[in-house]
Design an enzyme around this catalytic site. Structure first.
Site, PDB file in Angstrom:
ATOM      1  N   CYS A   1      -5.695   4.164   0.530  1.00  0.00           N
ATOM      2  CA  CYS A   1      -4.875   5.377   0.489  1.00  0.00           C
ATOM      3  C   CYS A   1      -5.675   6.573  -0.023  1.00  0.00           C
ATOM      4  O   CYS A   1      -6.377   6.480  -1.037  1.00  0.00           O
ATOM      5  CB  CYS A   1      -3.656   5.143  -0.411  1.00  0.00           C
TER       6      CYS A   1
ATOM      7  N   CYS B   1      -1.393   9.752  -7.299  1.00  0.00           N
ATOM      8  CA  CYS B   1       0.051   9.498  -7.375  1.00  0.00           C
ATOM      9  C   CYS B   1       0.366   8.384  -8.350  1.00  0.00           C
ATOM     10  O   CYS B   1       1.447   8.347  -8.925  1.00  0.00           O
ATOM     11  CB  CYS B   1       0.629   9.211  -5.988  1.00  0.00           C
TER      12      CYS B   1
ATOM     13  N   CYS C   1       0.070   2.847  -6.726  1.00  0.00           N
ATOM     14  CA  CYS C   1      -0.658   1.603  -6.404  1.00  0.00           C
ATOM     15  C   CYS C   1      -1.932   1.563  -7.229  1.00  0.00           C
ATOM     16  O   CYS C   1      -3.015   1.848  -6.722  1.00  0.00           O
ATOM     17  CB  CYS C   1      -0.970   1.538  -4.912  1.00  0.00           C
TER      18      CYS C   1
ATOM     19  N   CYS D   1       1.874   7.410   3.024  1.00  0.00           N
ATOM     20  CA  CYS D   1       2.036   6.303   2.087  1.00  0.00           C
ATOM     21  C   CYS D   1       1.952   5.006   2.880  1.00  0.00           C
ATOM     22  O   CYS D   1       2.596   4.856   3.919  1.00  0.00           O
ATOM     23  CB  CYS D   1       3.380   6.404   1.361  1.00  0.00           C
TER      24      CYS D   1
ATOM     25  N   GLN E   1      16.021  -7.005  -2.438  1.00  0.00           N
ATOM     26  CA  GLN E   1      14.596  -7.096  -2.747  1.00  0.00           C
ATOM     27  C   GLN E   1      13.797  -6.222  -1.787  1.00  0.00           C
ATOM     28  O   GLN E   1      14.004  -6.263  -0.577  1.00  0.00           O
ATOM     29  CB  GLN E   1      14.125  -8.541  -2.646  1.00  0.00           C
TER      30      GLN E   1
ATOM     31  N   TYR F   1      24.001 -11.571 -11.686  1.00  0.00           N
ATOM     32  CA  TYR F   1      23.299 -10.384 -11.177  1.00  0.00           C
ATOM     33  C   TYR F   1      23.035 -10.583  -9.674  1.00  0.00           C
ATOM     34  O   TYR F   1      21.910 -10.449  -9.196  1.00  0.00           O
ATOM     35  CB  TYR F   1      21.985 -10.145 -11.935  1.00  0.00           C
TER      36      TYR F   1
ATOM     37  N   CYS G   1      11.887 -10.187 -12.757  1.00  0.00           N
ATOM     38  CA  CYS G   1      10.906  -9.189 -12.339  1.00  0.00           C
ATOM     39  C   CYS G   1      10.106  -8.687 -13.542  1.00  0.00           C
ATOM     40  O   CYS G   1       9.311  -7.768 -13.419  1.00  0.00           O
ATOM     41  CB  CYS G   1      11.597  -8.018 -11.639  1.00  0.00           C
TER      42      CYS G   1
END
Length: 479
Positions: free
Chosen positions: A76, A82, A85, A185, A311, A340, A437
């Site tokens: 990128c 930014c 990543c 992106c 997801q 959840y 997560c």
């Protein structure tokens, strides 16, 4: 009168030693650890110290003396600016090693519990264009790099120049009111770049105002895009109507987007007058198409609306949920609680192997989608309830609906509330499948249940290549 501190030192010819948390790397200087972003182990660099604390320091690379052999070229052009990543300069195999180590470190250091051997991490099917959802901010002030500022012509006295140029893109870390414009992106299907760039072009060409987060005015505010493995595309544009004619200007933009991109199957908008960009409590309007898209998994279809949680890596979600289903080891006779539950993806995914599945989720719209997902797939053995988990999942709820044989829980990053943990322990299911997560809060919760449950299996899953984030699935068995 504020006291000026001395400029922080520059450390020359230091070697980056290891990967640290939050996508940074580290090295040691004297008796302190120094954290540095956008480099990899083995780099030899000059570092400008930017922050000093009692036990650590932070810095930034000002010069690369020698590049590490453990390094790859970022795909990128926005890498290092930014901040989204942070590991694009790290080969994917090395990213997976770091995430495997992260899971081990957090479960052992925070959980301090007995663990089985951790299974090798499941790498992502895709390492680019893997996301099905992205959000972009719209701001009347764009972020400029120092290089861009240095290249600008001198400003005339008394004039601001062009430093307030509007932009659509991502927020820069530490600059909540500025946006760095993104041209391309790599995280989502390339079609989304065409849409975003065209919205920016049209908005600027027509003189549309962009949002000023400090003054809280400006018409174009935020853009969310979703796509699915069924080929559908959703675009939600948030506006902030300020003056007469703004609604007409907003609809003109929507009409232009609809005409320019007929591939969009769901075009939605909202006038958000709140102080933040969340829209969960706002009424959305469908400008074109439907107010949802469909995702598929095995032989199931899942309805996903703009407010739904799903997801964000569709292909890898299948592997994540397959691990959860395997860990649950269902025979067809079990009562399963899916905590959840989101849009009921896991609940519906395991329903055909269970006697009954009860799903609980905070967002009412997501629960409505979960019910629809059961109907669409002719699943009749699910029940769904909306509300705060600690308020819904009580001892009385379990007494009414039955003690679960299996609990599957997939909480947000903050993990589970103590009250929820207590109710789970009182319910005493045979097995608990904990999808997380955030292995750090997962480790904390595992420690809370350690007296009653042993960790039988651990399976890390990479859902987010080029970032330090990792999902982890743990099987707990009653002692």
């Amino acid at each position: 009168m504020t006291r000026k501190h001395k400029p922080y030192p520059i450390l020359e010819n230091v070697e980056i030693e290891a990967i640290a948390a939050e996508g940074k790397c580290l090295f040691h200087h004297e008796d302190k650890v120094v954290f540095v972003p956008f480099c990899v182990p083995g780099d030899i660099v000059d570092i400008q110290i930017t922050r000093k604390k009692h036990s650590f320091m932070e810095g930034r690379v000002i010069k690369f003396i020698q590049y590490s052999k453990v390094r790859t070229t970022p795909m990128c052009s926005h890498f290092g600016i930014c901040g989204g990543c942070k590991w694009q300069n790290l080969p994917y195999e090395e990213q997976l090693k770091a995430k495997q180590q992260q899971v081990f470190d957090q479960l052992t250091r925070i959980g301090k519990i007995e663990l089985p051997e951790i299974n090798p991490i499941l790498g992502s099917v895709k390492t680019s264009e893997y996301r099905n959802k992205l959000e972009f901010g719209c701001a009347n002030k764009r972020w400029y790099t120092q290089e861009e500022i240095n290249a600008m012509p001198p400003r005339e006295e008394g004039k601001e120049g062009n430093l307030n140029e509007s932009a659509i893109g991502f927020h820069i870390t530490g600059a909540f009111d500025k946006i760095y414009p993104i041209k391309k992106c790599w995280l989502m299907d390339d079609f989304h770049n065409s849409i975003r760039n065209e919205i920016q072009r049209y908005a600027k060409e027509t003189g549309m105002t962009f949002y000023d987060i400090r003054a809280q005015h400006g018409l174009l505010r935020d853009i969310m895009m979703r796509n699915s493995n069924t080929g559908e595309f959703m675009v939600l544009i948030q506006f902030h109507y300020d003056v007469e004619g703004d609604e007409d200007r907003a609809k003109a933009l929507l009409e232009h987007v609809a005409d320019k991109f007929p591939e969009i199957t769901s075009l939605i908008y909202v006038d958000n007058q709140k102080g933040n960009d969340t829209f969960g409590d706002l009424e959305l309007t469908t400008f074109k198409g439907t107010d949802f898209i469909y995702e598929t998994m095995e032989d199931l279809k899942f309805k996903v609306g703009p407010k739904s949680f799903y997801q964000t890596n569709t292909d890898q979600a299948y592997h994540l949920y397959s691990v959860a289903r395997d860990f649950a080891n269902l025979s067809g006779n079990e009562l399963v609680y899916d905590l959840y539950t989101g849009t009921g993806t896991i609940a519906n995914f395991v329903a055909h192997k269970a006697k009954k599945v009860i799903g609980i989720e905070y967002v009412p719209e997501a629960i409505e989608d979960a019910k629809v997902n059961s109907e669409v797939n002719n699943i009749t053995n699910t029940l769904f309830y909306a509300g705060d988990m600690k308020d819904i999942l009580t001892d009385d709820f379990i007494a009414e609906h039955g003690h679960p044989d299996i609990i599957i829980t997939d909480p947000p990053r903050a993990g589970m509330h103590q009250d929820v943990v207590d109710v789970i322990l009182n319910a005493a299911p045979k097995r608990i499948v904990y999808v997380s997560c955030n292995p750090a809060t997962q480790a904390r919760d595992l420690a809370l249940m350690d007296a009653e449950y042993k960790v039988a299996k651990v399976q890390p899953v990479d859902m987010f290549p080029h970032t330090p984030h990792v999902e982890n699935v743990v099987l707990l068995e009653k002692k």
